[in-house]
Design a protein around this motif. Sequence first.
Motif, PDB file in Angstrom:
ATOM      1  N   LEU A 224       0.813  -1.213   0.000  1.00 43.73           N
ATOM      2  CA  LEU A 224       0.000   0.000   0.000  1.00 43.73           C
ATOM      3  C   LEU A 224       0.857   1.277   0.000  1.00 43.73           C
ATOM      4  O   LEU A 224       0.420   2.303  -0.517  1.00 43.73           O
ATOM      5  N   VAL A 225       2.040   1.209   0.574  1.00 46.82           N
ATOM      6  CA  VAL A 225       2.880   2.408   0.679  1.00 46.82           C
ATOM      7  C   VAL A 225       3.231   2.980  -0.692  1.00 46.82           C
ATOM      8  O   VAL A 225       3.109   4.197  -0.908  1.00 46.82           O
ATOM      9  N   PHE A 228       0.287   4.869  -2.063  1.00 47.20           N
ATOM     10  CA  PHE A 228       0.076   6.131  -1.352  1.00 47.20           C
ATOM     11  C   PHE A 228       1.104   7.173  -1.780  1.00 47.20           C
ATOM     12  O   PHE A 228       0.765   8.348  -1.991  1.00 47.20           O
ATOM     13  N   VAL A 231       0.218   8.735  -5.096  1.00 48.01           N
ATOM     14  CA  VAL A 231      -0.802   9.788  -4.982  1.00 48.01           C
ATOM     15  C   VAL A 231      -0.181  11.074  -4.446  1.00 48.01           C
ATOM     16  O   VAL A 231      -0.487  12.174  -4.930  1.00 48.01           O
TER      17      VAL A 231
END
Length: 281
Positions: A224-225, A228, A231
């Motif tokens: 997930l990092v 993120f 983004v």
Amino acid sequence: MTGFAFIAAGAVGVWLISTPGRDAVSGTRRMPRAATTQLRAPAQTLRTALAGVAAAAAGWTGAWALFGGGVAPILVAVLGGAAPLCAATQRQRLRARDTWRAWPRLLAEIRVLVAHRGQSIPAALFAAGIHAPAGMRPGFSDAARTWSLSTDFEASLRVLKASLADPTADAVCETLLAAHQIGGVRIDARLRALAEAAQAEAAARSDARAKQAGARFARSFVALVPAFMAVIGLSIGRGRQAYESADGQLLVAFSVLAVTGCWLWAGRIMAVPMRQRVFLQ
């Protein structure tokens, strides 16, 4: 905002396609067993294909909203299209986990029905199968139907083994078949020993998965990092323009492939190995 709305719509579509509705499930249960068996595989294949298309569309939309260009969205769409297949594999692993967790309880129930209530081994097996997990019940139902039509316990166990495709199920079926054919007064001791062995295996597997809890969380967190950070990169410098450049597209594609490869590799090395099936015939 429009891109994120498309992502949300695609995710909802994947969930709706991958999860059968309550009316569909109840309608399938009302159908004859033969018709259900014939329709199950094509319907599941079609549902997986539609889910793949929806996931690919959602992946392309999300990647284009973030990175623009053509290389990164196409790559994410291809990987997103494979997501339903990975989800199907994960569901199979969950069914296998429910199977080896359920056998100690089922064996204990069979032992009580045979040793203390005087039921025959076939009757006890199929009665215990009624309380099996949902993924195991179709196999028990098919085996019970074979028994009721032919009274051939060996053929019924072959149907059960083919449906469950589990090493513990193979050992249980062979033990019950030998006890049914040979008879004797040691059936209670044999079932108790088999239940203890299944309980020990289930406990060992549960302990192994519990020890991997931290690693599994880290695997999800590390995946997930980068998303993120991608983004966050939209608000730094030229943001999306840098992603749309040729170098940016190549770096994004390399990053996506690296994260996907690490994710798959980590899942492979953390998989708890299954025992090999011995009694296949």
